[in-house]
Design a protein around this motif. Structure first.
Motif, PDB file in Angstrom:
ATOM      1  N   ILE A 196     -42.798 121.449  44.866  1.00  0.00           N
ATOM      2  CA  ILE A 196     -43.566 122.688  44.155  1.00  0.00           C
ATOM      3  C   ILE A 196     -44.524 122.836  43.886  1.00  0.00           C
ATOM      4  O   ILE A 196     -46.319 122.726  44.556  1.00  0.00           O
ATOM      5  N   LEU A 197     -45.061 121.521  42.650  1.00  0.00           N
ATOM      6  CA  LEU A 197     -45.507 121.201  41.997  1.00  0.00           C
ATOM      7  C   LEU A 197     -46.265 119.565  41.649  1.00  0.00           C
ATOM      8  O   LEU A 197     -44.988 119.372  41.902  1.00  0.00           O
ATOM      9  N   THR A 198     -47.354 119.115  42.102  1.00  0.00           N
ATOM     10  CA  THR A 198     -47.285 117.488  42.678  1.00  0.00           C
ATOM     11  C   THR A 198     -48.682 117.801  42.257  1.00  0.00           C
ATOM     12  O   THR A 198     -49.544 118.500  42.390  1.00  0.00           O
ATOM     13  N   VAL A 199     -48.644 116.144  41.684  1.00  0.00           N
ATOM     14  CA  VAL A 199     -49.569 115.631  40.521  1.00  0.00           C
ATOM     15  C   VAL A 199     -50.153 114.607  40.865  1.00  0.00           C
ATOM     16  O   VAL A 199     -49.306 113.912  40.841  1.00  0.00           O
ATOM     17  N   ALA A 258     -57.821 111.712  27.978  1.00  0.00           N
ATOM     18  CA  ALA A 258     -56.757 113.465  27.464  1.00  0.00           C
ATOM     19  C   ALA A 258     -55.022 112.317  27.894  1.00  0.00           C
ATOM     20  O   ALA A 258     -54.236 112.751  27.913  1.00  0.00           O
ATOM     21  N   VAL A 259     -55.745 112.245  29.474  1.00  0.00           N
ATOM     22  CA  VAL A 259     -54.599 112.336  30.049  1.00  0.00           C
ATOM     23  C   VAL A 259     -55.716 111.426  31.156  1.00  0.00           C
ATOM     24  O   VAL A 259     -56.617 111.537  31.817  1.00  0.00           O
ATOM     25  N   LYS A 260     -54.443 110.431  31.825  1.00  0.00           N
ATOM     26  CA  LYS A 260     -54.884 109.069  32.227  1.00  0.00           C
ATOM     27  C   LYS A 260     -53.764 108.792  33.815  1.00  0.00           C
ATOM     28  O   LYS A 260     -52.472 108.627  33.329  1.00  0.00           O
ATOM     29  N   GLN A 261     -54.635 109.373  35.065  1.00  0.00           N
ATOM     30  CA  GLN A 261     -53.508 108.776  36.534  1.00  0.00           C
ATOM     31  C   GLN A 261     -52.756 109.420  36.213  1.00  0.00           C
ATOM     32  O   GLN A 261     -51.361 108.957  37.013  1.00  0.00           O
ATOM     33  N   ALA A 262     -52.309 110.653  35.726  1.00  0.00           N
ATOM     34  CA  ALA A 262     -50.877 111.292  35.502  1.00  0.00           C
ATOM     35  C   ALA A 262     -50.250 111.844  36.866  1.00  0.00           C
ATOM     36  O   ALA A 262     -51.542 112.079  37.912  1.00  0.00           O
ATOM     37  N   SER A 263     -49.230 110.985  37.359  1.00  0.00           N
ATOM     38  CA  SER A 263     -48.017 111.385  38.283  1.00  0.00           C
ATOM     39  C   SER A 263     -46.640 111.490  38.344  1.00  0.00           C
ATOM     40  O   SER A 263     -46.463 111.061  38.031  1.00  0.00           O
ATOM     41  N   PHE A 264     -46.584 113.158  39.027  1.00  0.00           N
ATOM     42  CA  PHE A 264     -45.737 113.372  39.371  1.00  0.00           C
ATOM     43  C   PHE A 264     -45.170 114.613  40.388  1.00  0.00           C
ATOM     44  O   PHE A 264     -46.377 115.451  40.883  1.00  0.00           O
ATOM     45  N   GLU A 265     -43.370 115.206  40.770  1.00  0.00           N
ATOM     46  CA  GLU A 265     -43.986 116.076  41.585  1.00  0.00           C
ATOM     47  C   GLU A 265     -41.956 116.810  40.916  1.00  0.00           C
ATOM     48  O   GLU A 265     -41.726 116.146  39.834  1.00  0.00           O
ATOM     49  N   ILE A 266     -42.339 117.797  40.585  1.00  0.00           N
ATOM     50  CA  ILE A 266     -41.851 119.002  39.881  1.00  0.00           C
ATOM     51  C   ILE A 266     -41.277 119.947  41.598  1.00  0.00           C
ATOM     52  O   ILE A 266     -41.652 120.814  42.135  1.00  0.00           O
ATOM     53  N   GLN A 267     -39.080 119.605  41.899  1.00  0.00           N
ATOM     54  CA  GLN A 267     -38.725 120.703  42.849  1.00  0.00           C
ATOM     55  C   GLN A 267     -38.335 122.227  42.399  1.00  0.00           C
ATOM     56  O   GLN A 267     -38.471 122.206  41.194  1.00  0.00           O
ATOM     57  N   ALA A 268     -38.488 123.213  42.989  1.00  0.00           N
ATOM     58  CA  ALA A 268     -38.451 123.709  43.039  1.00  0.00           C
ATOM     59  C   ALA A 268     -36.351 124.254  42.401  1.00  0.00           C
ATOM     60  O   ALA A 268     -36.217 123.521  42.983  1.00  0.00           O
ATOM     61  N   GLY A 293     -51.731 124.587  34.460  1.00  0.00           N
ATOM     62  CA  GLY A 293     -51.398 126.180  34.554  1.00  0.00           C
ATOM     63  C   GLY A 293     -52.923 126.446  35.123  1.00  0.00           C
ATOM     64  O   GLY A 293     -52.371 128.059  34.813  1.00  0.00           O
ATOM     65  N   ALA A 294     -53.745 126.071  35.738  1.00  0.00           N
ATOM     66  CA  ALA A 294     -54.529 126.351  36.682  1.00  0.00           C
ATOM     67  C   ALA A 294     -55.531 126.613  35.152  1.00  0.00           C
ATOM     68  O   ALA A 294     -56.201 127.960  35.345  1.00  0.00           O
ATOM     69  N   LEU A 295     -55.545 126.794  33.681  1.00  0.00           N
ATOM     70  CA  LEU A 295     -56.249 127.101  32.760  1.00  0.00           C
ATOM     71  C   LEU A 295     -57.848 126.176  32.352  1.00  0.00           C
ATOM     72  O   LEU A 295     -58.666 126.604  32.038  1.00  0.00           O
ATOM     73  N   LEU A 296     -57.591 124.460  33.304  1.00  0.00           N
ATOM     74  CA  LEU A 296     -58.349 123.637  32.892  1.00  0.00           C
ATOM     75  C   LEU A 296     -58.009 122.850  34.192  1.00  0.00           C
ATOM     76  O   LEU A 296     -57.239 122.869  34.608  1.00  0.00           O
ATOM     77  N   ARG A 297     -59.484 122.427  34.232  1.00  0.00           N
ATOM     78  CA  ARG A 297     -59.967 121.398  35.296  1.00  0.00           C
ATOM     79  C   ARG A 297     -60.035 119.982  35.010  1.00  0.00           C
ATOM     80  O   ARG A 297     -60.630 119.844  34.455  1.00  0.00           O
ATOM     81  N   PRO A 298     -58.847 119.336  36.375  1.00  0.00           N
ATOM     82  CA  PRO A 298     -58.919 118.193  36.621  1.00  0.00           C
ATOM     83  C   PRO A 298     -60.694 117.102  36.258  1.00  0.00           C
ATOM     84  O   PRO A 298     -61.279 117.748  37.258  1.00  0.00           O
ATOM     85  N   SER A 299     -60.446 116.250  35.852  1.00  0.00           N
ATOM     86  CA  SER A 299     -61.758 115.367  35.263  1.00  0.00           C
ATOM     87  C   SER A 299     -61.769 114.626  37.044  1.00  0.00           C
ATOM     88  O   SER A 299     -62.649 114.134  37.839  1.00  0.00           O
ATOM     89  N   GLU A 300     -60.132 114.051  37.942  1.00  0.00           N
ATOM     90  CA  GLU A 300     -59.870 113.539  38.800  1.00  0.00           C
ATOM     91  C   GLU A 300     -58.638 114.249  39.049  1.00  0.00           C
ATOM     92  O   GLU A 300     -57.758 114.175  38.059  1.00  0.00           O
ATOM     93  N   GLY A 301     -58.093 113.718  40.359  1.00  0.00           N
ATOM     94  CA  GLY A 301     -56.688 114.055  41.333  1.00  0.00           C
ATOM     95  C   GLY A 301     -56.768 115.350  41.477  1.00  0.00           C
ATOM     96  O   GLY A 301     -57.894 115.976  41.647  1.00  0.00           O
ATOM     97  N   VAL A 302     -55.171 115.123  41.692  1.00  0.00           N
ATOM     98  CA  VAL A 302     -54.931 116.790  42.294  1.00  0.00           C
ATOM     99  C   VAL A 302     -54.101 117.159  42.250  1.00  0.00           C
ATOM    100  O   VAL A 302     -53.479 116.306  41.866  1.00  0.00           O
ATOM    101  N   VAL A 303     -54.051 118.697  41.992  1.00  0.00           N
ATOM    102  CA  VAL A 303     -52.989 119.009  41.543  1.00  0.00           C
ATOM    103  C   VAL A 303     -52.703 120.490  42.638  1.00  0.00           C
ATOM    104  O   VAL A 303     -53.473 120.861  42.908  1.00  0.00           O
ATOM    105  N   LYS A 304     -51.426 120.414  43.201  1.00  0.00           N
ATOM    106  CA  LYS A 304     -50.526 121.218  44.541  1.00  0.00           C
ATOM    107  C   LYS A 304     -49.824 121.992  43.571  1.00  0.00           C
ATOM    108  O   LYS A 304     -48.769 121.213  43.371  1.00  0.00           O
TER     109      LYS A 304
END
Lengths: 226, 355
Positions: free
Chosen positions: A5-8, A24-34, A56-67
């Motif tokens: 559901i969540l892909t970082v 504050a956050v460096k090159q974080a990658s992880f996934e969370i399933q339903a 939580g779509a409260l803040l935008r990342p400098s780089e990378g994708v959140v789906k």
């Protein structure tokens, strides 16, 4: 296991520029399933609030994708970001973050109003959620008339009111004793499992980790799976 | 509406107090406007009641009737002029009157008119041209029909034959007599007039008739001694009051908004838009202001019957509507400051606040 559901993906966030730049956050990658609840653990200043804010779509990342559910939420702006939070994300904040002038039932009705649900639909959902969380006797009470644990139960119910894909809890047990804190987290985990949503609990209380399915540790902005 | 009303319900006392402040301010504005109106009306209602298009007065009188003296032939010239449909002479001055056998004298406005003409206020002068018709302002001094008025220093005695309402002049007890009676009371006024009220085209009379100036009813009213100064002062007071009201209401809503900042942040994080939150605030300010203004209107209106005959006080519905609308607009504008604050609330604070 169900779909992610969540892909970082390679997410970074920095504040300031030049010498005062903070990563504050460096090159974080992880996934969370339903149906999966994940504990995000780390010392204060480790970047966990930043990560939670971006998820939580409260803040935008400098780089990378959140789906979230396949949609890229990292590039959303203004009202579409607000809309995304309203429709797809449930928030549980630290301490009591209920609206002081609304009763337990009204907290949920307010969400229904914002979502544009009909009054009947709203009432059915709200009452069912409050019952699930054992708050059916306290529906007409204001936050000031409830205990800390009861407030957090209402907050969980409120976070589920929009039938979200993702539930985010920011230190939900901070103002509770360990026994009540554990109850609250167990209730939240039950709901996440039953409703097949993705959940993240930010905490620094190691004793709650066993309630969660997985643990993500964050330290100096770097996320590591355990 | 949902948020606005729930918040009222939960914090009844707080919002009742805000509404009470608005009631006080609104009452003050309305009472003051009724007092100002009462003063203005008491000065000029005898003139306001005259159904004429314009007036002719003597050059150099600056519309002050006491100072205006037109020779008798001016009336004939005016009546013969082109465009004049009807012209009626008017005499006006201040005088002293002793009522019956009383000791003291009463300062009065005395107006001389042709009985039965359009200047006659009615109620008896036409039937009894030798008598006097008094205005309610004089009746309030205890004078009634049948009383004998003795004018000083001429010593002429006139009987009161009727009472009219709404014909006060220059804020003192006012009475009407026929032109002949007037000349008996004020012998100096023989063969002169203070003004001529004209129906029809009066503007060109300034050129066609020697020694006159022309003016509208408003010119005559504003020409009353002190009228403009008084009106200006009262208008300033009311203006400042409205500005102060705006400040008070703005401050109240701003403080209430500041107290809710973290709550507003949470609601925004949950998906509430600035519009939703701003609407709730505007609805609250409109509801509180409308209640406050309506109660203010009732208070100022009830005061009218309490003050009857003691102080010049007159509630005028058109003025109420005007000031009520201004107050409402000002109250809503007063929330603008708070709206900016709401717009600047960052939903991120819901999370960062704690860290």
């Amino acid at each position: 296991m169900a779909a992610s559901i969540l892909t970082v993906d390679r997410l970074s966030r920095h504040f300031g520029t030049g010498d005062s730049r903070v990563d504050a956050v460096k090159q974080a990658s992880f996934e969370i399933q339903a149906g999966e609840i994940v504990a995000l653990v780390g010392p204060s200043g480790s970047g966990k609030s930043t990560l939670l804010s971006i998820a939580g779509a409260l803040l935008r990342p400098s780089e990378g994708v959140v789906k979230l559910g396949g949609r890229d939420i990292s590039s959303l702006k203004g009202t579409s970001r607000t809309r995304m939070r309203l429709e797809s994300i449930g928030f549980i904040f630290q301490g009591s973050n209920l609206v002081s002038f609304l009763t337990a039932l009204e907290q949920l009705q307010f969400m229904g109003k914002m979502l544009g649900l009909s009054a009947t639909e709203t009432d059915v959902r709200a009452k069912q959620l409050l019952e699930e969380l054992g708050m059916e006797k306290r529906m007409r009470h204001y936050p000031e008339q409830m205990s800390g644990g009861e407030r957090q139960r209402v907050a969980i119910a409120r976070a589920l009111m929009n039938e979200p894909e993702l539930v985010l809890a920011d230190e939900p047990t901070a103002s509770l004793d360990s026994q009540r804190g554990r109850q609250v987290v167990e209730l939240l985990a039950d709901e996440v499992h039953r409703r097949e949503v993705a959940g993240i609990i930010v905490t620094h209380d190691e004793r709650l980790i066993d309630v969660c399915d997985r643990v993500l540790r964050i330290s100096d902005g770097e996320v590591r799976e355990e | 509406m949902f948020l606005a009303l729930r918040e009222f319900k939960h914090a009844k006392l707080r919002y009742a107090l805000v509404s009470a402040i608005i009631v006080l301010v609104a009452s003050l504005v309305f009472i003051l406007s009724a007092l100002a109106n009462g003063l203005a009306t008491g000065q000029s209602e005898a003139i306001d009641a005259i159904d004429a298009d314009g007036f002719v007065v003597a050059t150099g009188s600056e519309y002050l009737l006491d100072r205006s003296r037109l020779p008798a032939e001016t009336l004939d010239q005016v009546r013969e002029a082109n465009g004049v449909e009807e012209a009626q002479p008017l005499l006006a001055s201040a005088n002293n009157v002793r009522i019956g056998d009383q000791d003291g004298v009463l300062g009065v406005s005395i107006l001389g008119v042709d009985p039965g003409s359009f200047l006659d206020p009615g109620n008896g002068l036409e039937e009894n041209p030798d008598g006097a018709v008094i205005d309610q302002s004089m009746a309030n001094e205890g004078v009634g029909v049948g009383d004998v008025l003795r004018f000083e220093p001429s010593g002429v005695e006139i009987e009161v034959v009727g009472i009219v309402d709404g014909h006060e002049y220059r804020l003192i007890p006012t009475l009407f007599v026929s032109l002949d009676t007037y000349v008996q009371i004020v012998p100096d006024a023989k063969d002169t007039y203070s003004a001529i009220a004209v129906r029809g085209d009066y503007a060109s009379l300034a050129d066609s008739v020697e020694g006159v100036m022309v003016g509208s009813r408003d010119d005559l009213v504003t020409g009353l001694p002190g009228y403009q100064e008084q009106a200006g002062t009262l208008l300033m007071i009311q203006g400042f009051l409205v500005v102060i009201a705006a400040g008070i209401i703005a401050a109240f809503f701003f403080i209430i908004t500041l107290q809710k900042m973290s709550e507003l942040g949470v609601m925004k994080a949950l998906g509430a838009t600035t519009f939703t939150l701003a609407t709730a605030l505007v609805i609250q300010s409109v509801i509180l202001s409308v209640i406050g203004i309506l109660v203010g209107i009732v208070v100022s209106w009830l005061l009218q019957s309490v003050l009857e005959g003691t102080v010049p006080y007159r509630v005028q519905s058109s003025q109420m509507i005007l000031y009520g609308t201004i107050l409402l607009v000002v109250a809503v504008a007063g929330t603008l400051l708070s709206l900016f604050r709401i717009a600047r609330v960052d939903p991120l604070d819901a999370i960062n606040r704690a860290n």
